[in-house]
Design a protein around this motif. Structure first.
Motif, PDB file in Angstrom:
ATOM      1  N   ALA C 413       0.840  -1.195   0.000  1.00 55.28           N
ATOM      2  CA  ALA C 413       0.000   0.000   0.000  1.00 55.28           C
ATOM      3  C   ALA C 413       0.877   1.247   0.000  1.00 55.28           C
ATOM      4  N   VAL C 414       1.973   1.210   0.767  1.00 55.07           N
ATOM      5  CA  VAL C 414       2.901   2.345   0.757  1.00 55.07           C
ATOM      6  C   VAL C 414       3.491   2.513  -0.645  1.00 55.07           C
ATOM      7  N   GLY C 415       3.819   1.363  -1.254  1.00 55.69           N
ATOM      8  CA  GLY C 415       4.412   1.404  -2.586  1.00 55.69           C
ATOM      9  C   GLY C 415       3.548   2.146  -3.584  1.00 55.69           C
ATOM     10  N   ILE C 416       2.248   1.951  -3.472  1.00 55.35           N
ATOM     11  CA  ILE C 416       1.348   2.629  -4.400  1.00 55.35           C
ATOM     12  C   ILE C 416       1.570   4.131  -4.348  1.00 55.35           C
ATOM     13  N   TYR C 417       1.861   4.605  -3.161  1.00 60.19           N
ATOM     14  CA  TYR C 417       2.015   6.051  -3.001  1.00 60.19           C
ATOM     15  C   TYR C 417       3.099   6.595  -3.912  1.00 60.19           C
TER      16      TYR C 417
END
Lengths: 114, 492, 467
Positions: C413-417
């Motif tokens: 989910a952080v990666g999506i950022y």
């Protein structure tokens, strides 16, 4: 770690227990690691790495003799050959940096933030 | 095979539309959406009212893992397939007066979205469901973020991260379920949803699976307290995207509740269902109260939709047949109503460039057509008898009331509050003295009326003769109820 | 083992081709060589051979890994035209070094003996040291080369010490011999455990897993972009292929010992890679941290070593490599155009996220390519990256490592950022981007990468049954 075939091991080597070699190589290796981590001069770091590699060589030869197995010594040749190749590239890089900055202090290399 | 057509046709059409330039794009998109509607309508008419999955197809997708590209339509899917097929042409039609830059991309994304939605509602394999569930997000994200309002980038990004985050937990749950299915030397595990139903999961596993699924769907719907992305996204998105979001996409969440949570983790529902209902009811009341205080039409409709969807979730979690039937029919009804409402808001915005209630007023004078249509949409939304909203809300409330009287009572506020904020909106915008912005308000054009007419027909059709829809869904609902019953009993 | 021989010979041939007046022949020649090698690679398909006195093994798995690396190298070379056209560049040498480093990579994929692993790692690394420093006048490139060299040699030292200890414990350098010893389970020498640990540390350095990752961002950032692309794909794939081979053949017997360590390192790598990537302003640096985080996902598959792992690692490396190369391909174009607008000797500004502002308006193809690779790296469905993550996660579920999964999910989910920062910049921000002229061949390569990414995203089964 006990020798598998006692017959083939030369007596001189047998007089010194294998553990001693292990301790000596480990000590050399640790000195090398400390050198890499604490020194700032590229050449000295480089030397420390060489020390690490040579401690490995020593260890390999010790094991090889105690096991009467030639594979370890063959490996040592590989390490020496490859290390030579690595040295040439490494020194070339250090020379390249010296040409550009007139210094080989790794602390000066801060164009890229860590 | 029809299902495959339903999924693939929009993809092909959209890809062709990408190559068209100019005004013809709209017509092409509309024709494509109409053809898709014909397929969906054919599915609805030809649907045999029993619990079986029909018009299906089944291919090996990832052979070694036993994951299949398998989809079909059963009683739970059929209304949503119909809804998706119906709304997209109307949404396309509603944009005929607008011009969007890079219009071919705009319409292509809408059709891609439709394909993904069709996939979600028909998937029979857990991973296929997840695949479409996420895939639907990409087109809607670009629709909202490329053509949205001034604050669109931040708002849509929040929406995107929020929903992806939720569904990642669902992915974990699906993978877990997948590994619980029996595998033999010859065949791998299975991800078929029907096989998930057969599992005998431990209560502990059911509890965490419940939350993994619930969070994913609760964010999508959204249920309190996972709703914070919703109002901003609805307001900032271009109206067609908002219609897709509110009209169809939030139904993915409710659909997931019925398809996954109830039959797969009945014990989890037993333990946590009450918490879920309470959250939903809080959402109903909270959404209504906030809606009453809104000054912006779009925002008001967004909150009303939040409140309505809470009722659907509560109905599903009541674990009664009426509750679930109500949720199914209300999904159809709400989709129709909310698209109509957003279209009204869009028409008003396009003529006055504002949606602020205090800047509007007095529109009725020059616009008999708009007034009538607005009123009908509104009556449907406030659940007046003989309109579609009444059937759904009545069944839902009945379900919740059977589950728990107090919660049923609290949920009942939705009707009262709904009437309050909807009528307030109508009164503020349509009656009173015309403001400078509304003085020269032009009544509906022919295309605009054309959007409303099918909606109105449906509102009354469902309201007067809901049996046509209820009897289609009933066998499937009964078969889902069976899973709740048996597993709960056998483990007790 | 024809690819090794072929690449070695062709590399030398390339060096001689460098004497020709015309540079134009070099790029097509290299591509031809790689294509030939790729074809030759599959000659042994469905057969298992031991080569060079049982030092190397080829099987379907090693051929697939080789193919991935050759394919990556093919794409990188195809995208390298503009860099090689600069006056100071010596394309013949660079291409030859790339071929030589591939020799090392192929050895790492198929080694039967730790000596081969060592030689493979060194051939690969030494070539990469040179390529990293190939921008001789640029201090950043110099610095990157020195750091890479010192850290790489240091890691090699640790790895060698581990190998020596393993030899002491088992009396063998062959992975099968070590495997037989470790499978005994009882009375295992302490040397084995220490040796295994040090060997792992050495290899984890190479694949830049936390906490041995600190050199990565600097090196990736400082190296010329085209070689960064090469490094972050070929080197990583080779490293993971080697790790997989080592752990699955030699150390399956002591899985209980190392899996926790690998799992913790995987979690740490994920956290460090993803969280730090969020704070980067330079796209290139972000990609460096992203490559660290992807090492984390790959490590999950190793920590949960099982039937699925093989497939998971192959698929993931392929998905990751393709997406990374096309992302770097677009970056090359954008940075090149930027640096002609504002001359920055060190090339910092031209690689920031801002450079991508409004890219998709004027260059829809580049924007689309970039968007697809970012989506793939972020693991969004419809792209190959999603299935890569899916395979990884399912290996962990199979082993019941739920806590590791929760970390991985949070970090995705952080990666999506940060991946979406690029997409947002390209599509939703306004920038002074001009239309960037793209050579047709370049365009085909980027399109090809995009098609692979989407194709595998829709039909991941295509790779099935290959190995």
């Amino acid at each position: 770690m006990q020798p598998t075939q006692d017959v083939l091991i030369p007596e001189v080597i047998q007089q010194i227990p294998l553990t001693y070699y292990l301790i000596l190589s480990t000590a050399l290796f640790v000195i090398g690691i400390i050198g890499v981590l604490t020194r700032r001069n590229a050449i000295i770091i480089f030397m420390s790495i060489e020390l690490m590699l040579n401690s490995v060589n020593l260890l390999l030869i010790a094991f090889s003799s105690y096991r009467s197995d030639s594979a370890g010594q063959v490996f040592v040749f590989f390490i020496m050959a490859v290390a030579a190749a690595e040295v040439s590239v490494g020194l070339a890089i250090i020379v390249m940096i010296y040409r550009n900055t007139r210094s080989i202090d790794v602390g000066l290399l801060n164009k890229l933030k860590w | 095979m029809l299902t495959l057509l339903l999924i693939l046709f929009p993809v092909v059409a959209a890809t062709l539309i990408l190559m068209i330039r100019g005004e013809r794009v709209k017509q092409a998109a509309f024709v494509a959406a109409l053809v898709e509607f014909a397929f969906a309508g054919y599915a609805f008419v030809g649907f045999k009212p029993d619990a079986s999955s029909q018009f299906g197809f089944d291919y090996a997708w990832i052979r070694s893992l036993g994951i299949r590209f398998s989809a079909g339509i059963d009683g739970i899917s059929i209304l949503l397939v119909l809804l998706t097929g119906l709304l997209v042409p109307l949404i396309v039609l509603s944009t005929f007066k607008r011009s969007y830059k890079q219009s071919s991309l705009f319409y292509a994304l809408m059709l891609y979205m439709q394909a993904a939605l069709m996939g979600v509602f028909t998937a029979r394999d857990g991973f296929l469901f997840y695949f479409f569930f996420e895939a639907a997000l990409i087109p809607i994200y670009f629709l909202a973020a490329m053509w949205g309002g001034s604050n669109r980038v931040a708002v849509t990004f929040k929406f995107f991260v929020y929903t992806i985050f939720g569904s990642l937990f669902m992915l974990l749950a699906l993978v877990y379920l997948y590994y619980q299915t029996p595998a033999t030397e010859l065949s791998a595990h299975s991800a078929a949803i029907a096989d998930f139903y057969k599992l005998n999961l431990t209560p502990g596993a059911q509890n965490w699976l419940f939350w993994a699924f619930f969070i994913a769907f609760a964010i999508k719907m959204p249920v309190f307290p996972f709703h914070t992305w919703q109002p901003d996204t609805y307001v900032e998105s271009p109206t067609p995207a908002t219609m897709l979001l509110a009209g169809i996409m939030l139904k993915m969440g409710v659909y997931g509740l019925i398809r996954f949570i109830l039959p797969v983790v009945p014990l989890g529902v037993e333990t946590w269902g009450k918490t879920a209902i309470i959250l939903s009811v809080i959402g109903i009341v909270y959404g209504s109260i906030i809606a009453i205080r809104q000054r912006d039409m779009k925002r008001l409709i967004a909150y009303s939709s939040f409140s309505h969807v809470g009722l659907m979730a509560a109905g599903v979690f009541s674990q009664t047949e009426t509750g679930m039937q109500g949720a199914l029919i209300q999904m159809l009804a709400h989709g129709i109503n909310v698209v109509g409402m957003f279209f009204v808001a869009d028409i008003i915005f396009s003529r006055t460039s504002t949606n602020q209630l205090d800047q509007l007023g007095g529109i009725t004078k020059s616009t008999p057509k708009l007034t009538v249509f607005f009123m009908i949409m509104l009556l449907g939304s406030v659940a007046l008898p003989l309109t579609n909203g009444f059937i759904g809300e009545f069944l839902l409330l009945h379900g919740v009331f059977t589950y728990n009287h107090y919660l049923g009572l609290a949920a009942g506020f939705t009707i009262i509050f709904g009437a309050v904020y909807m009528l307030r909106m109508f009164q503020k915008s349509m009656f009173g003295m015309p403001s400078s912005r509304t003085e020269s308000f032009v009544d509906l054009s022919r295309t605009e009326s054309l959007v409303f007419i099918p909606l109105v027909i449906l509102i009354f059709w469902i309201g007067v003769y809901p049996q046509a829809f209820l009897k289609v869904t009933e066998p499937s609902v009964v078969s889902i109820m069976k899973y709740i019953g048996t597993t709960a009993v056998s483990l007790k | 083992m024809l690819p090794i021989i072929l690449l070695s010979v062709l590399g030398v041939v390339l060096l001689f081709l460098g004497f020709l007046k015309s540079r134009a022949v070099l790029l097509p020649a290299t591509l031809l060589f790689l294509a030939v090698t790729l074809a030759v690679n599959f000659l042994d398909w469905n057969k298992t051979y031991l080569y060079f006195n049982d030092m190397l093994r080829t099987n379907n798995l090693s051929m697939v890994f080789t193919a991935i690396m050759l394919g990556s190298a093919f794409m990188v070379v195809a995208l390298s035209g503009s860099f090689m056209d600069t006056d100071e560049a010596q394309p013949a040498e660079y291409y030859a070094l790339m071929l030589f480093s591939l020799v090392g990579a192929i050895m790492m994929v198929g080694f039967e003996n730790l000596i081969m692993l060592f030689v493979g790692v060194e051939i690969l690394s030494v070539a990469m040291y040179v390529l990293t420093g190939s921008d001789k006048r640029n201090l950043r490139s110099n610095e990157a080369a020195l750091k890479y060299f010192l850290m790489g040699a240091f890691a090699t030292g640790i790895m060698l010490f581990g190998m020596a200890l393993l030899y002491g414990a088992t009396g063998s350098f062959t992975i099968a011999g070590i495997g037989a010893y470790a499978a005994n389970q009882q009375g295992l020498s302490l040397l084995l455990y220490v040796g295994l640990l040090m060997l792992l540390i050495g290899l984890l350095f190479k694949v830049s897993a936390a906490p041995f990752h600190f050199w990565t961002p600097d090196v990736y950032d400082g190296a010329p972009t085209i070689f960064t692309a090469f490094m972050s794909t070929v080197v990583k794939t080779a490293g993971f292929a080697a790790l997989f081979r080592l752990l699955s053949v030699s150390f399956e017997g002591v899985y209980g010992f190392w899996w926790t360590i690998m799992a913790i390192i995987a979690a740490l790598t994920l956290v460090v890679g993803n969280l730090t990537a969020v704070y980067q302003n330079s796209f290139k640096r972000m990609m460096a941290y992203s490559s660290i985080s992807h090492a984390g996902y790959l490590l999950i598959g190793l920590a949960a070593l099982g039937v699925q792992t093989k497939q998971a690692i192959v698929f993931y490396s392929l998905a990751y490599s393709v997406a990374t190369i096309s992302a770097f391909g677009v970056l090359l174009l954008v940075a090149q155009q930027r640096s002609t607008q504002t001359i920055t000797r060190e090339g910092v500004n031209s690689e920031n996220f801002d450079s991508f502002n409004g890219l998709a308006r004027k260059n829809p193809l580049l924007g689309f390519t970039m968007a697809v690779s970012m989506l793939s790296l972020a693991g969004i469905p419809l792209t190959a990256g999603f299935w890569g993550k899916f395979y990884m996660f399912s290996t962990a579920v199979e082993r019941g490592q739920i806590w590791l999964l929760v970390v991985a999910v949070l970090m995705s989910a952080v990666g999506i950022y940060y991946y979406f920062r690029v997409i947002i910049a390209m599509y939703f921000r306004d920038g002074a981007t001009e239309t960037i002229p793209v050579a047709p061949f370049y365009q085909y390569v980027l399109l090809g990468a995009t098609i692979i990414t989407i194709g595998l995203g829709i039909a991941p089964g295509l790779l099935q049954g290959l190995f």
